[in-house]
Design a protein around this motif. Structure first.
Motif, PDB file in Angstrom:
ATOM      1  N   GLY A 319       2.882  16.056 -19.649  1.00 30.21           N
ATOM      2  CA  GLY A 319       3.816  15.076 -21.201  1.00 30.21           C
ATOM      3  C   GLY A 319       3.175  15.485 -22.350  1.00 30.21           C
ATOM      4  N   ARG A 339       9.152   9.374 -18.082  1.00 36.09           N
ATOM      5  CA  ARG A 339       8.237   9.553 -18.441  1.00 36.09           C
ATOM      6  C   ARG A 339       7.163  10.506 -17.699  1.00 36.09           C
ATOM      7  NH1 ARG A 339       6.188   3.510 -18.138  1.00 36.09           N
ATOM      8  NH2 ARG A 339       6.961   2.397 -19.719  1.00 36.09           N
ATOM      9  N   PRO A 340       7.305  11.969 -19.268  1.00 38.59           N
ATOM     10  CA  PRO A 340       6.782  13.035 -18.470  1.00 38.59           C
ATOM     11  C   PRO A 340       5.307  12.974 -18.330  1.00 38.59           C
ATOM     12  CG  PRO A 340       7.948  13.115 -20.369  1.00 38.59           C
ATOM     13  CD  PRO A 340       7.867  11.703 -20.607  1.00 38.59           C
ATOM     14  N   GLY A 341       4.819  13.628 -16.587  1.00 33.51           N
ATOM     15  CA  GLY A 341       3.388  13.113 -16.452  1.00 33.51           C
ATOM     16  C   GLY A 341       3.282  14.010 -15.182  1.00 33.51           C
TER      17      GLY A 341
END
Lengths: 515, 323
Positions: A319, A339-341
């Motif tokens: 992210g 939700r990038p991560g």
């Protein structure tokens, strides 16, 4: 993983998704080829249009635009010495001379194939190793960035003109320009002379366009209307043999580009410079670089496209944006509810792998479009100079203005154009200035940040493994010409010995003896 | 005497004429293109916010609205430009607290008093965040204890000096009587890297920007700078709960120049209010991890800014950034 990727390709095979990728690549190539219009800008303009789309085509389109634009920058760099994107600046070094020799097709083809290989390789790495490699990005603290920028800055001695002193002077000027504007640590503006426009510093893109593109336009004006690149066969693509001859460069640049791309603060621009420099360092004929050799195109072009996949590694897995364009794509991912991560590969596996498949397809697409289109692009060189040069200058002005809707940038561009034109007469080149400007800010801020974080301990740079490794590479790089000479001399001595001559001592005396 | 009478009459007539002129202006508004400026570059949070609202406003008002980025000097260029434009409602700006900081630093001729709020659209909570698996100090009590034991040794990452996160951390440290070492980074992403790499002890972030890392358990909030606890961090106390009255969060809103005729302001306010209550806008807020309380009417927001403005001036003076 392969199943998921296969599902991804299935999703991508839907016409709407293919269309999105195609539009992205085509738009990106056009945008990339226009000096001043950059990939982050294109992506940002596209985001509102993607609101109503499902996530897969939306993100694929943006990512494809990124890939397309990174390649597209090379087209104008090769044909008219105007790097369309900052990452294509290093492509001008050998691409432009080759095109001027009447082999534009060869240069464009080489750039396209190199971009494809770099891009494709980086997507493979992204698919296979993203979560693992993202950990490297975390290992890079301020001291490592300092060491990396020192390594980058050491290239100044070899990139540019033949004179090391002139290159160093140029680099110093670049670093100084980078000091103008807001000092991020103290929060005060420096060398702005009270001019609001300078408070944010001198942007890199206007300087680059000025030094490369505008300066070349002025130079062409001096040459006048006489020059015509018409009669020669300019559209021939590189042969298979020629592509094979640069395969080590391609492999090296793919690795360099992907690695640099993974680092959050660095993107295609630094990657392409390092790609060029390493291609030159390991070349059998480094002295021919700058005159239009294929390795000099393959090195930077492959590296900057390898940075596209590389920069998606931290973007997707952490992210954290891996480049300017990746930052905009990160925003788009969030807009589309992802939700990038670390968990994205689990929570949104279908979308993520579809986007990866889209990146593969995007790379294949620009290969087709680029190779097929190089014949058409090269026709630009048939346009007489007195028509082409004014058009380029207009594009420079418009592109520079479009960056921030700021007339001040246009003035900076024009001033740099004049400086770049005059400078050439005294044997200076633009590359060291540009490199100094790119790295100047990073080198200063990472040094000061390191010292704050590690309580003013200067030895921190020599105790962290990545930092030590990079500093060691810098020293090695700077000493390599001396080491090479030493080895060459020793080789000559040995050969002299083998010849059975009785003479000993230095090579010079030996040669005397042989005479 | 006669003269005075006449001139009074003339004045009254002028007044009437002016009054009717503005009414006519308001009735006609908008009759031409509206220019909307943002201080940040394309693709950032402010850009996306502005484009979300402007797309609908365009339909509502029936005139073209052109959004342009006028970056430079953290809003200084945009605000200076706004000051040069007539106060007629055809020049709109997106305002964030970074712009308030710029005004408090007197980097622009514009001041808070030169602006009238149309609406607040975003209120993004800020928190002091830590990476629990690598951090030396695992919660706010440990951070406070460590900072008290070793003044200036606890390192807190912020994005740029004199920014809203710097001010939040500063206000907290002042209230708690701590001395922190601030490490300025160029963006939230860099702070996350530094936190995960164990380079800094804590960092001020908008949780909404790093939810991916929060969900993975790599980051968590130590203390929140909002009034109420957040559902994503059930264990993180607010500063208020700890006994420090600190509220400092990222907001974005829409404003016009002071002196814009009241009816025109009302017209834009009404249109924007309707958009922000709409389904589309609420979805935008939810997608960006912001609550419906983000939205404030122009009047409310003006009062909110009036309360925050003296604080900014005071802090910028204390930190030595006010010219």
């Amino acid at each position: 993983m392969f199943e998921q990727l296969l599902t991804g390709f299935m999703t991508m095979s839907e016409p709407i998704n293919i269309l999105a990728v195609f539009m992205g690549v085509l738009g990106g190539m056009i945008l990339g080829a226009m000096p001043g219009l950059t990939a982050p800008m294109g992506c940002a303009l596209l985001i509102p249009f993607t609101y109503s789309m499902p996530p897969v085509p939306a993100i694929s389109m943006l990512v494809s635009l990124y890939c397309g634009a990174t390649y597209g920058g090379s087209i104008s760099a090769i044909l008219v010495h105007a790097p369309g994107t900052p990452a294509a600046a290093a492509t001008t070094f050998d691409g432009y001379p080759l095109a001027q020799k009447g082999q534009a097709g060869k240069a464009l083809g080489m750039a396209c194939i190199s971009s494809f290989i770099g891009g494709f390789f980086s997507v493979i790495v992204l698919v296979l190793l993203a979560p693992v490699l993202a950990k490297i990005a975390i290992k890079f603290g301020p001291p490592e960035y300092f060491a990396l920028s020192i390594f980058g800055l050491s290239m100044i001695s070899s990139i540019g003109s033949k004179s090391v002193i002139k290159n160093l002077l140029g680099g110093t000027i670049g670093v100084f320009i980078a000091c103008v504007g807001m000092d991020e640590i103290s929060g005060f503006s420096r060398y702005d002379f009270g001019i609001t426009h300078l408070m944010d510093g001198v942007s890199f893109i206007p300087v680059m366009i000025g030094l490369f593109a505008a300066a070349e336009v002025f130079r062409q004006a001096e040459i006048g209307m006489r020059k015509v690149v018409m009669d020669r066969k300019i559209t021939g693509l590189p042969t298979w043999k020629e592509v094979k001859s640069v395969k080590t460069t391609l492999m090296r640049s793919s690795l360099i580009g992907t690695f640099i791309g993974i680092l959050p603060a660095e993107g295609g621009t630094v990657a392409s410079f390092i790609g060029y420099n390493e291609a030159k360092r390991f070349s059998k004929n480094p002295e021919k670089f700058g005159t239009g050799v294929l390795e000099g195109i393959a090195g930077p072009e492959c590296a900057n496209n390898a940075a596209t996949g590389g920069s998606m590694v931290p973007t997707m897995a952490l992210g954290i944006p891996g480049s300017g364009t990746a930052a905009v794509i990160l925003g788009a991912l969030m807009v589309h509810g992802m939700r990038p991560g670390p968990l994205m590969f689990i929570q949104h596996a279908n979308e993520v792998y579809a986007v990866f498949a889209g990146m593969f397809i995007a790379n294949i697409m620009f290969l087709g479009l680029g190779l097929g289109g190089s014949r058409i692009f090269s026709q630009i060189l048939r346009v007489p100079n007195y028509v082409l040069s004014p058009i380029i200058l207009i594009l420079c002005v418009v592109g520079t203005y479009a960056l921030k809707n700021n007339m001040a940038d246009v003035w900076i561009m024009l001033i740099c154009g004049i400086i770049g034109y005059k400078m050439k007469a005294y044997g200076f080149t633009a590359a060291p200035i540009v490199l100094g400007l790119v790295l100047g800010q990073l080198i200063e801020i990472s040094l000061r940040r390191s010292l704050i974080v590690f309580e003013n301990n200067p030895f921190i740079f020599f105790t962290r493994p990545w930092s030590v490794a990079l500093l060691f590479l810098t020293v090695l790089g700077l000493c390599s010409p001396m080491i090479r000479t030493w080895f060459d001399n020793r080789g000559a001595r040995k050969r002299a010995k083998k010849n059975g001559d009785s003479c000993e001592g230095t090579t010079a005396t030996c040669e005397d003896g042989l005479d | 005497m006669k003269n005075i009478k006449w001139s009074m009459l003339a004045l009254a007539a002028c007044g009437l004429l002016w009054q009717s002129a503005t009414t006519v202006q308001a009735e006609e508004f908008p009759s031409k293109q509206i220019n909307w400026y943002i201080h940040s570059s394309a693709g950032g949070g402010t850009d996306i916010f502005t484009r979300t609202v402007s797309a609908e406003l365009r339909e509502k008002l029936g005139v073209p609205i052109v959004v342009s980025s006028m970056s430079g000097g953290s809003g200084a260029r945009m605000l200076n430009y706004m000051m040069e434009q007539p106060a007629d409602g055809y020049t709109i700006v997106s305002l964030t607290n970074s712009n308030l900081a710029t005004m408090a630093r007197r980097n622009t001729e514009a001041q808070r008093e030169d602006l009238v709020g149309i609406a607040r659209g975003c209120y993004d909570p800020q928190a002091l965040m830590i990476a629990p698996s690598v951090a030396k100090y695992k919660n706010i009590d440990e951070i406070i204890a460590a900072a008290k034991a070793n003044p200036g040794k606890v390192k807190v990452g912020i994005t740029h000096v004199a920014s809203v996160d710097h001010v939040a951390a500063y206000l907290f440290s002042k209230a708690a009587g701590l001395q922190l070492e601030y490490v300025p980074f160029s963006g939230g992403g860099e702070i996350v890297v530094a936190l995960l790499g164990g380079v800094i002890d804590a960092g001020v972030l908008n949780p909404s920007e790093v939810m991916g890392q929060v969900e993975a358990g790599n980051l968590t909030a130590a203390v929140l700078f909002v009034q109420e606890r957040l559902k994503d961090f059930p264990d993180a106390p607010t500063a208020k709960e700890l006994g420090y009255d600190v509220e400092m969060n990222t907001w974005r809103g829409i404003a016009v120049k002071k002196g814009t005729p009241e009816p025109i302001v009302k017209k834009i306010r009404d249109a924007v209010a309707e958009i922000m209550q709409g389904e589309k806008y609420q979805k935008y807020l939810a997608d960006n991890s912001m609550g419906p309380e983000s939205v404030m009417s122009g009047e409310q927001w003006d009062a909110f800014m009036d309360a925050e403005w003296p604080l900014w001036k005071e802090i910028m003076t204390e930190l030595g950034y006010r010219k």
